[in-house]
Design an enzyme around this catalytic site. Structure first.
Site, PDB file in Angstrom:
ATOM      1  N   GLU A 188      -1.164  26.197  -9.616  1.00  0.00           N
ATOM      2  CA  GLU A 188      -2.411  25.458  -9.767  1.00  0.00           C
ATOM      3  C   GLU A 188      -3.256  25.774  -8.534  1.00  0.00           C
ATOM      4  O   GLU A 188      -2.778  25.641  -7.406  1.00  0.00           O
ATOM      5  CB  GLU A 188      -2.123  23.948  -9.846  1.00  0.00           C
ATOM      6  CG  GLU A 188      -3.368  23.170 -10.172  1.00  0.00           C
ATOM      7  CD  GLU A 188      -3.148  21.668 -10.279  1.00  0.00           C
ATOM      8  OE1 GLU A 188      -1.996  21.209 -10.233  1.00  0.00           O
ATOM      9  OE2 GLU A 188      -4.172  20.970 -10.386  1.00  0.00           O
ATOM     10  N   ARG A 197      14.407  23.911  -7.384  1.00  0.00           N
ATOM     11  CA  ARG A 197      13.381  24.138  -6.369  1.00  0.00           C
ATOM     12  C   ARG A 197      14.038  24.596  -5.084  1.00  0.00           C
ATOM     13  O   ARG A 197      15.202  24.280  -4.829  1.00  0.00           O
ATOM     14  CB  ARG A 197      12.637  22.834  -6.053  1.00  0.00           C
ATOM     15  CG  ARG A 197      11.745  22.342  -7.145  1.00  0.00           C
ATOM     16  CD  ARG A 197      11.162  20.998  -6.748  1.00  0.00           C
ATOM     17  NE  ARG A 197      10.017  21.141  -5.861  1.00  0.00           N
ATOM     18  CZ  ARG A 197       8.764  21.328  -6.290  1.00  0.00           C
ATOM     19  NH1 ARG A 197       8.505  21.409  -7.583  1.00  0.00           N
ATOM     20  NH2 ARG A 197       7.775  21.426  -5.440  1.00  0.00           N
ATOM     21  N   LYS A 222       2.666  19.918  -1.463  1.00  0.00           N
ATOM     22  CA  LYS A 222       1.279  20.226  -1.084  1.00  0.00           C
ATOM     23  C   LYS A 222       0.584  18.993  -0.519  1.00  0.00           C
ATOM     24  O   LYS A 222      -0.203  19.087   0.414  1.00  0.00           O
ATOM     25  CB  LYS A 222       0.504  20.673  -2.320  1.00  0.00           C
ATOM     26  CG  LYS A 222       0.482  22.176  -2.534  1.00  0.00           C
ATOM     27  CD  LYS A 222      -0.372  22.494  -3.756  1.00  0.00           C
ATOM     28  CE  LYS A 222       0.360  23.405  -4.702  1.00  0.00           C
ATOM     29  NZ  LYS A 222      -0.194  23.437  -6.043  1.00  0.00           N
TER      30      LYS A 222
HETATM   31  P1  ATP Z   1       3.475  20.812  -5.141  1.00  0.00           P
HETATM   32  O1  ATP Z   1       4.475  19.880  -5.725  1.00  0.00           O
HETATM   33  O2  ATP Z   1       3.730  21.195  -3.732  1.00  0.00           O
HETATM   34  O3  ATP Z   1       2.050  20.381  -5.387  1.00  0.00           O
HETATM   35  P2  ATP Z   1       3.449  22.382  -7.451  1.00  0.00           P
HETATM   36  O4  ATP Z   1       4.759  22.557  -8.109  1.00  0.00           O
HETATM   37  O5  ATP Z   1       2.543  21.380  -8.031  1.00  0.00           O
HETATM   38  O6  ATP Z   1       3.681  22.170  -5.914  1.00  0.00           O
HETATM   39  P3  ATP Z   1       2.165  24.622  -8.523  1.00  0.00           P
HETATM   40  O7  ATP Z   1       0.997  25.362  -8.047  1.00  0.00           O
HETATM   41  O8  ATP Z   1       2.006  23.819  -9.754  1.00  0.00           O
HETATM   42  O9  ATP Z   1       2.656  23.714  -7.339  1.00  0.00           O
HETATM   43  O10 ATP Z   1       3.433  25.557  -8.631  1.00  0.00           O
HETATM   44  C1  ATP Z   1       3.422  26.820  -9.213  1.00  0.00           C
HETATM   45  C2  ATP Z   1       4.827  27.216  -9.534  1.00  0.00           C
HETATM   46  O11 ATP Z   1       5.616  27.212  -8.343  1.00  0.00           O
HETATM   47  C3  ATP Z   1       5.478  26.231 -10.486  1.00  0.00           C
HETATM   48  O12 ATP Z   1       6.120  26.964 -11.503  1.00  0.00           O
HETATM   49  C4  ATP Z   1       6.461  25.499  -9.640  1.00  0.00           C
HETATM   50  O13 ATP Z   1       7.588  25.145 -10.390  1.00  0.00           O
HETATM   51  C5  ATP Z   1       6.801  26.501  -8.545  1.00  0.00           C
HETATM   52  N1  ATP Z   1       7.207  25.822  -7.313  1.00  0.00           N
HETATM   53  C6  ATP Z   1       6.495  24.927  -6.604  1.00  0.00           C
HETATM   54  N2  ATP Z   1       7.211  24.465  -5.567  1.00  0.00           N
HETATM   55  C7  ATP Z   1       8.408  25.084  -5.612  1.00  0.00           C
HETATM   56  C8  ATP Z   1       9.606  25.036  -4.820  1.00  0.00           C
HETATM   57  N3  ATP Z   1       9.697  24.241  -3.754  1.00  0.00           N
HETATM   58  N4  ATP Z   1      10.636  25.835  -5.160  1.00  0.00           N
HETATM   59  C9  ATP Z   1      10.548  26.655  -6.225  1.00  0.00           C
HETATM   60  N5  ATP Z   1       9.468  26.743  -7.006  1.00  0.00           N
HETATM   61  C10 ATP Z   1       8.409  25.968  -6.722  1.00  0.00           C
HETATM   62 MG    MG Z   2       1.878  21.401 -10.045  1.00  0.00          MG
END
Ligand code: ATP
Ligand code: MG
Length: 559
Positions: A34, A260, A270
């Site tokens: 995102e 994760r 984030k």
């Molecule tokens: P945050 O929770 O920090 O806002 P997010 O998961 O909302 O992170 P996205 O931009 O939606 O962030 O994530 C893009 C991709 O990265 C998703 O498929 C998510 O599952 C993966 N991702 C995010 N954080 C991790 C992590 N700590 N380990 C592995 N994959 C991750």
């Molecule tokens: Mg997300």
């Protein structure tokens, strides 16, 4: 890039799909960030998984920006995400956006409405969420659940036309308000947002939810294996439900979840990282203490080390926290092979060689020593390092009263100045407070290169910098950003465990060749560690990582 073909449960599933001809042997993945922030080490793991698997199976991996929330998303984030993925060393087959499919998603929504599988609800978010119930708590049907298809279609079209205010209505899938999986209790598909979208502008007044957009976007693109993190586990039945009720252009993709990646002594949410930036705890998203890819890059972490770490820690379905020392160990291994060696003194103490010769004009002699740039890589060549009778040494390499087992310099003891001469300390100068301000010594001219012809041994070798030839450098020394291995474990609030001493800035002296360091280049300062030249500020270095492999020690302790 070639990486060992890892074995894990996802690759096993794909091999089974291929054996059964499920997708005619085709493998297509995607990385769906995102665009509401910068990528961090957790995203690197997800990138390594999706790109790595596509590579291993001769498939392809796209980047699809999940731009379904106009209030938090910006072009700036898209640009940084794309740049960071390239920096990591992965090349998307295509750069796509969920907003590319807003039209198709809407058409499919009308279709579900016509089939009696979706309805417009006039209730507010709080009411809808309260009616959803919980584990063992029954759901409550919305009073609007029985609207006719014709009425729903009319309302949906008016939602799209912008006739209603934000929050006045939502479109929900009509599934089962008593389903044991909360995700299937009539999930929201569209919410009204009179917001400007960075790509579609003011064209849309309704925006799809993640769940409504995700699987459908996968299907439109031809994704075969949609790899995401474990928290989407309970959403998989919904992912499948939507796909099963739509006329897909091709095969139905399958969602597979993996754990994760979390690291000790840091956070990857984030929201929490944004708070560190907003509070001024760190200097920005690219502060070298941040676990963002921008931060790690500025800190001097090589992309190859991050890739190797993400690949080699493996992909499982069990959430766990990796030791940050393990990541550092990959960084150190990579830099040991690639970083040029230099001498720098970060806590300087003056060393004066009293018997150093002068030339015919009375000026102190200057000698030059030829030194290998990287003993691990002869191709890096050699350089000349100036030596004179006025040197800088590391303050903690001298002790006026040596503690037990201190083998470095003290008055009356001989040590080796690396690659140059053996010297013996003779006396000290002190300031009014009694602090040592300079050490006087004599050198043995017969030991040029650092060895005595009579074979006598010294117990320690120290680095040095010739004072008249030195340049000044500013060096930021970093400690853990969070003192606790699991930030927030004790109080529930990670920010309670912030390390107030996570950065110290010192002024040091370095041999003149350090002045030629390229922006972003990482050097090994001998005996001290690895240091990255700041990409924009000349003369500023960031401590990447020390030389001692703490990871090896941890593994030994754990048997
Ligand atoms: P945050 O929770 O920090 O806002 P997010 O998961 O909302 O992170 P996205 O931009 O939606 O962030 O994530 C893009 C991709 O990265 C998703 O498929 C998510 O599952 C993966 N991702 C995010 N954080 C991790 C992590 N700590 N380990 C592995 N994959 C991750
Ligand atoms: Mg997300």
């Amino acid at each position: 890039m070639t990486q060992p073909v890892a074995n894990d449960f996802i690759r096993d599933l794909i091999r089974r799909d291929n054996e059964q001809g499920t997708y005619a042997g085709r493998v297509q993945t995607r990385f769906p960030p995102e665009p509401n922030g910068y990528l961090h080490i957790g995203h690197a793991k997800a990138i390594a998984v999706s790109f790595g698997i596509a590579e291993d199976f001769d498939g392809l991996c796209n980047v699809r920006l999940d731009d379904t929330n106009p209030d938090t998303e910006e072009t700036e984030f898209v640009d940084s995400i794309v740049a960071d993925i390239e920096w990591l060393g992965y090349h998307p087959a295509a750069l796509l956006h969920a907003s590319d499919y807003f039209g198709q998603l809407y058409a499919w929504a009308e279709r579900l409405v016509e089939e009696g599988l979706a309805y417009v609800d006039d209730q507010d978010t709080e009411t809808i969420s309260a009616q959803r119930g919980g584990f063992g708590k029954p759901g409550v049907d919305s009073p609007y659940r029985t609207r006719s298809a014709a009425e729903n279609l009319d309302l949906l079209r008016r939602m799209k036309a912008g006739e209603f205010a934000d929050g006045e209505k939502v479109l929900r899938a009509k599934i089962d308000m008593q389903h044991e999986n909360m995700a299937l209790r009539d999930p929201v598909m569209y919410r009204i947002r009179h917001s400007h979208h960075f790509r579609t502008g003011d064209e849309w007044r309704i925006y799809p939810t993640y769940d409504w957009a995700h699987g459908q976007s996968d299907a439109i693109e031809g994704v075969t294996h949609s790899l995401c993190t474990l928290e989407f586990d309970t959403h998989r039945p919904l992912y499948d439900w939507y796909l099963e009720h739509l006329p897909l252009p091709g095969d139905q993709p399958r969602q597979i979840e993996f754990a994760r990646l979390e690291l000790t002594h840091t956070v990857t949410s984030k929201r929490r990282l944004a708070k560190l930036v907003a509070d001024g705890t760190v200097e920005g998203w690219d502060d070298p203490r941040m676990p963002t890819l921008r931060g790690l890059r500025r800190r001097g972490y090589p992309a190859a080390a991050i890739r190797a770490f993400c690949t080699e820690v493996g992909t499982t379905r069990t959430n766990s926290r990796q030791n940050i020392e393990a990541l550092e160990s990959y960084v150190r291994r990579e830099l040991n092979a690639t970083a040029q060696r230099r001498m720098a003194v970060l806590h300087p103490l003056r060393l004066v060689i009293d018997n150093w010769p002068t030339d015919a004009s009375g000026a102190p002699v200057v000698e030059y020593f030829e030194v290998a740039n990287n003993p691990e890589n002869p191709a890096d060549g050699t350089r000349q390092v100036a030596f004179s009778g006025e040197l800088w040494i590391e303050a903690d390499d001298f002790a006026e009263v040596p503690p037990p087992k201190f083998f470095r310099l003290t008055v009356g003891r001989e040590v080796r100045l690396r690659g140059a001469y053996l010297v013996t300390a003779t006396s000290v100068e002190k300031d009014a407070d009694g602090a040592v301000t300079a050490v006087h010594a004599t050198y043995d001219p017969a030991t040029r290169g650092g060895d005595a012809p009579d074979g006598r041994k010294v117990k320690s070798t120290m680095h040095w910098v010739s004072a008249p030839h030195a340049i000044d450098i500013t060096v930021a020394l970093y400690e853990r950003l969070f003192t606790a291995a699991v930030p927030g474990e004790a109080t529930g609030e990670p920010l309670d465990d912030l390390n107030p001493g996570s950065r110290t800035v010192v002024t040091g002296h370095a041999e003149s060749a350090v002045g030629d360091t390229a922006p972003g280049q990482v050097l090994q300062f001998e005996r001290l560690g690895y240091y990255a030249a700041d990409p924009t500020v000349p003369g500023l270095f960031h401590r990447t990582v020390g030389l001692r492999d703490e990871w090896a020690a941890i593994q030994k302790r754990q048997g």
